[in-house]
Design a protein around this motif. Sequence first.
Motif, PDB file in Angstrom:
ATOM      1  N   GLY A  28       0.786  -1.226   0.000  1.00  0.00           N
ATOM      2  CA  GLY A  28       0.000   0.000   0.000  1.00  0.00           C
ATOM      3  C   GLY A  28       0.819   1.278   0.000  1.00  0.00           C
ATOM      4  N   ALA A  29       2.140   1.154  -0.076  1.00  0.00           N
ATOM      5  CA  ALA A  29       3.004   2.338   0.019  1.00  0.00           C
ATOM      6  C   ALA A  29       2.958   3.180  -1.249  1.00  0.00           C
ATOM      7  N   ARG A  30       2.999   4.499  -1.053  1.00  0.00           N
ATOM      8  CA  ARG A  30       3.187   5.412  -2.169  1.00  0.00           C
ATOM      9  C   ARG A  30       4.671   5.387  -2.524  1.00  0.00           C
ATOM     10  N   PRO A  31       5.016   5.692  -3.764  1.00  0.00           N
ATOM     11  CA  PRO A  31       6.435   5.683  -4.154  1.00  0.00           C
ATOM     12  C   PRO A  31       7.323   6.499  -3.216  1.00  0.00           C
ATOM     13  N   ALA A  32       6.835   7.611  -2.724  1.00  0.00           N
ATOM     14  CA  ALA A  32       7.633   8.447  -1.824  1.00  0.00           C
ATOM     15  C   ALA A  32       7.916   7.742  -0.499  1.00  0.00           C
ATOM     16  N   GLU A  33       7.095   6.771  -0.117  1.00  0.00           N
ATOM     17  CA  GLU A  33       7.250   6.050   1.147  1.00  0.00           C
ATOM     18  C   GLU A  33       7.975   4.723   0.987  1.00  0.00           C
ATOM     19  N   PHE A  34       7.962   4.186  -0.218  1.00  0.00           N
ATOM     20  CA  PHE A  34       8.388   2.805  -0.429  1.00  0.00           C
ATOM     21  C   PHE A  34       9.824   2.550  -0.010  1.00  0.00           C
ATOM     22  N   GLU A  35      10.721   3.440  -0.360  1.00  0.00           N
ATOM     23  CA  GLU A  35      12.140   3.242  -0.049  1.00  0.00           C
ATOM     24  C   GLU A  35      12.360   3.096   1.458  1.00  0.00           C
ATOM     25  N   GLU A  36      11.767   3.981   2.226  1.00  0.00           N
ATOM     26  CA  GLU A  36      11.927   3.917   3.684  1.00  0.00           C
ATOM     27  C   GLU A  36      11.260   2.660   4.253  1.00  0.00           C
ATOM     28  N   LEU A  37      10.083   2.322   3.742  1.00  0.00           N
ATOM     29  CA  LEU A  37       9.408   1.115   4.223  1.00  0.00           C
ATOM     30  C   LEU A  37      10.190  -0.146   3.874  1.00  0.00           C
ATOM     31  N   PHE A  38      10.763  -0.200   2.683  1.00  0.00           N
ATOM     32  CA  PHE A  38      11.580  -1.336   2.263  1.00  0.00           C
ATOM     33  C   PHE A  38      12.696  -1.551   3.275  1.00  0.00           C
ATOM     34  N   SER A  39      13.353  -0.464   3.652  1.00  0.00           N
ATOM     35  CA  SER A  39      14.425  -0.550   4.634  1.00  0.00           C
ATOM     36  C   SER A  39      13.887  -0.983   5.998  1.00  0.00           C
ATOM     37  N   THR A  40      12.841  -0.339   6.444  1.00  0.00           N
ATOM     38  CA  THR A  40      12.293  -0.639   7.764  1.00  0.00           C
ATOM     39  C   THR A  40      11.812  -2.085   7.861  1.00  0.00           C
ATOM     40  N   VAL A  41      11.077  -2.532   6.868  1.00  0.00           N
ATOM     41  CA  VAL A  41      10.458  -3.851   6.910  1.00  0.00           C
ATOM     42  C   VAL A  41      11.452  -4.968   6.591  1.00  0.00           C
ATOM     43  N   LEU A  42      12.345  -4.749   5.625  1.00  0.00           N
ATOM     44  CA  LEU A  42      13.223  -5.825   5.169  1.00  0.00           C
ATOM     45  C   LEU A  42      14.662  -5.712   5.632  1.00  0.00           C
ATOM     46  N   THR A  43      15.321  -4.618   5.298  1.00  0.00           N
ATOM     47  CA  THR A  43      16.774  -4.570   5.433  1.00  0.00           C
ATOM     48  C   THR A  43      17.290  -3.797   6.636  1.00  0.00           C
ATOM     49  N   LEU A  82      21.698 -16.264   4.655  1.00  0.00           N
ATOM     50  CA  LEU A  82      20.777 -15.150   4.867  1.00  0.00           C
ATOM     51  C   LEU A  82      21.544 -13.829   4.949  1.00  0.00           C
ATOM     52  N   ALA A  83      22.723 -13.824   5.553  1.00  0.00           N
ATOM     53  CA  ALA A  83      23.538 -12.611   5.609  1.00  0.00           C
ATOM     54  C   ALA A  83      23.896 -12.175   4.183  1.00  0.00           C
ATOM     55  N   GLY A  84      24.228 -13.130   3.330  1.00  0.00           N
ATOM     56  CA  GLY A  84      24.518 -12.810   1.931  1.00  0.00           C
ATOM     57  C   GLY A  84      23.297 -12.246   1.225  1.00  0.00           C
ATOM     58  N   LEU A  85      22.148 -12.839   1.494  1.00  0.00           N
ATOM     59  CA  LEU A  85      20.905 -12.333   0.911  1.00  0.00           C
ATOM     60  C   LEU A  85      20.635 -10.915   1.392  1.00  0.00           C
ATOM     61  N   GLY A  86      20.903 -10.650   2.656  1.00  0.00           N
ATOM     62  CA  GLY A  86      20.723  -9.303   3.186  1.00  0.00           C
ATOM     63  C   GLY A  86      21.593  -8.293   2.457  1.00  0.00           C
ATOM     64  N   GLU A  87      22.843  -8.691   2.164  1.00  0.00           N
ATOM     65  CA  GLU A  87      23.727  -7.801   1.412  1.00  0.00           C
ATOM     66  C   GLU A  87      23.175  -7.550   0.011  1.00  0.00           C
ATOM     67  N   GLU A  88      22.649  -8.593  -0.623  1.00  0.00           N
ATOM     68  CA  GLU A  88      22.058  -8.429  -1.955  1.00  0.00           C
ATOM     69  C   GLU A  88      20.839  -7.518  -1.904  1.00  0.00           C
ATOM     70  N   LEU A  89      20.046  -7.636  -0.850  1.00  0.00           N
ATOM     71  CA  LEU A  89      18.868  -6.772  -0.711  1.00  0.00           C
ATOM     72  C   LEU A  89      19.274  -5.314  -0.544  1.00  0.00           C
ATOM     73  N   HIS A  90      20.393  -5.060   0.114  1.00  0.00           N
ATOM     74  CA  HIS A  90      20.884  -3.675   0.223  1.00  0.00           C
ATOM     75  C   HIS A  90      21.242  -3.127  -1.158  1.00  0.00           C
ATOM     76  N   LEU A  91      21.830  -3.977  -2.006  1.00  0.00           N
ATOM     77  CA  LEU A  91      22.147  -3.546  -3.370  1.00  0.00           C
ATOM     78  C   LEU A  91      20.871  -3.264  -4.165  1.00  0.00           C
ATOM     79  N   VAL A  92      19.874  -4.128  -3.990  1.00  0.00           N
ATOM     80  CA  VAL A  92      18.582  -3.902  -4.654  1.00  0.00           C
ATOM     81  C   VAL A  92      17.990  -2.588  -4.163  1.00  0.00           C
ATOM     82  N   GLN A  93      18.103  -2.340  -2.867  1.00  0.00           N
ATOM     83  CA  GLN A  93      17.560  -1.105  -2.303  1.00  0.00           C
ATOM     84  C   GLN A  93      18.250   0.113  -2.909  1.00  0.00           C
TER      85      GLN A  93
END
Length: 144
Positions: A28-43, A82-93
């Motif tokens: 449900g995030a607006r584009p302006a919110e998505f980046e911060e939510l991605f970080s908060t929720v996932l990475t 999972l630590a490696g996946l976390g690093e990849e998710l930071h790159l995606v972010q």
Amino acid sequence: MPSTVLRDHQHPGSARTPALDGNDLLAGARPAEFEELFSTVLTGDFGAVARLHQMLETASDWCREHGVRDSAAELDILAERLAGLGEELHLVQDGLSHEIRSHPAAAAAGTSPSVSARHVAAGPPTAASAPPPPGPVGAQPRSR
């Protein structure tokens, strides 16, 4: 059932609060919110990846302390992966942040294009939209 089992998504030492579903927040995030939510929720430090990593380490420690060494080793391997996946998710972010900022139409829209597309698409993802299968990362745990 042991009394130490967490109920109602309550975290140890925290006040009882309603759990927020990260999927719902992201969808449900607006584009302006998505980046911060991605970080908060996932990475983020308290995101899903960090929490799962901590759980795997805690389970591994418990197994080791109770003589369940093979499972402890498997959990250690999963925690490393999972630590490696976390690093990849930071790159995606990082890429996500750049892409959102470079598409003013998406940033100005009320809903992100991927959320809108997800609600319109009824079938399985096509080969063009499906992510590539994950490659081997680290050692694989033994089969049970």
